[in-house]
Design a protein around this motif. Structure first.
Motif, short mmCIF file in Angstrom:
data_model
loop_
_atom_site.label_atom_id
_atom_site.label_comp_id
_atom_site.label_asym_id
_atom_site.label_seq_id
_atom_site.Cartn_x
_atom_site.Cartn_y
_atom_site.Cartn_z
N ASN A 39 -6.01 2.21 7.81
CA ASN A 39 -6.24 1.43 6.85
C ASN A 39 -7.08 1.83 5.60
N MET A 40 -7.85 2.91 5.98
CA MET A 40 -8.53 3.51 4.74
C MET A 40 -7.70 4.34 4.19
N VAL A 41 -6.70 5.27 4.77
CA VAL A 41 -5.69 5.80 4.04
C VAL A 41 -5.03 5.25 3.17
N LEU A 42 -4.62 4.07 3.50
CA LEU A 42 -3.81 3.20 2.92
C LEU A 42 -4.73 2.61 1.39
N VAL A 48 -6.70 5.18 -5.57
CA VAL A 48 -6.75 6.48 -6.36
C VAL A 48 -5.51 6.42 -7.26
N SER A 49 -4.25 6.28 -6.64
CA SER A 49 -2.83 6.19 -7.46
C SER A 49 -3.06 5.25 -8.22
N GLY A 50 -3.64 3.90 -8.09
CA GLY A 50 -3.42 2.88 -9.01
C GLY A 50 -4.52 3.13 -10.23
N VAL A 51 -5.78 3.66 -9.86
CA VAL A 51 -6.70 3.99 -11.10
C VAL A 51 -5.94 5.09 -11.83
N PHE A 52 -5.21 6.24 -11.52
CA PHE A 52 -4.73 7.31 -12.24
C PHE A 52 -3.71 6.59 -12.79
N HIS A 76 -0.76 11.14 -8.85
CA HIS A 76 -0.42 9.94 -8.68
C HIS A 76 0.63 9.74 -8.02
N VAL A 77 1.80 10.50 -8.20
CA VAL A 77 2.91 10.38 -7.52
C VAL A 77 2.85 10.59 -5.84
N MET A 83 1.05 6.24 0.10
CA MET A 83 0.76 4.69 0.25
C MET A 83 1.97 4.08 0.48
N ALA A 84 3.29 4.24 0.22
CA ALA A 84 4.29 3.66 0.47
C ALA A 84 4.81 3.96 2.13
#
Length: 106
Positions: A39-42, A48-52, A76-77, A83-84
């Protein structure tokens, strides 16, 4: 154009998940620790991806030139791939909430 190594990232996520699942099975870690970790990895990959992504969108909208744009895009990618992958694992964990085995669980 730089490669993102999608297959390698997905394989590492799935491999890591299977190893941690095995560690639960043999009693080295408990299921709660296992789930907390994933859950922490997710959560971290999402944040981070969202902020970037938001920062890059603002930079593009405002036509601000930023030297680290390609590095930020790359991260980001890659975090989006993580994340996916972990998100799909997370969805599989929770499928029983949406499709219980018997009607008494609804």
């Amino acid at each position: 154009m730089e490669k993102y190594n999608t297959f390698l990232i997905v394989a590492m996520c799935i491999g890591g998940y299977l190893i941690s699942e095995y560690l639960v099975k043999i009693g080295k870690i408990n299921k709660v620790e296992h789930r907390k970790f994933w859950n922490m990895v997710l959560a971290i990959s999402f944040l981070v991806s969202g902020v970037f992504g938001l920062v890059m969108a603002v930079l593009l909208d405002e036509e601000i030139v930023f030297g680290g744009y390609l590095q930020m895009l790359n991260l980001h990618v890659r975090l989006g791939i993580i994340m996916a992958t972990v998100g799909i694992i997370h969805l599989i964990w929770h499928l029983r909430y949406y499709f219980p085995k018997n009607n008494d669980d609804r």
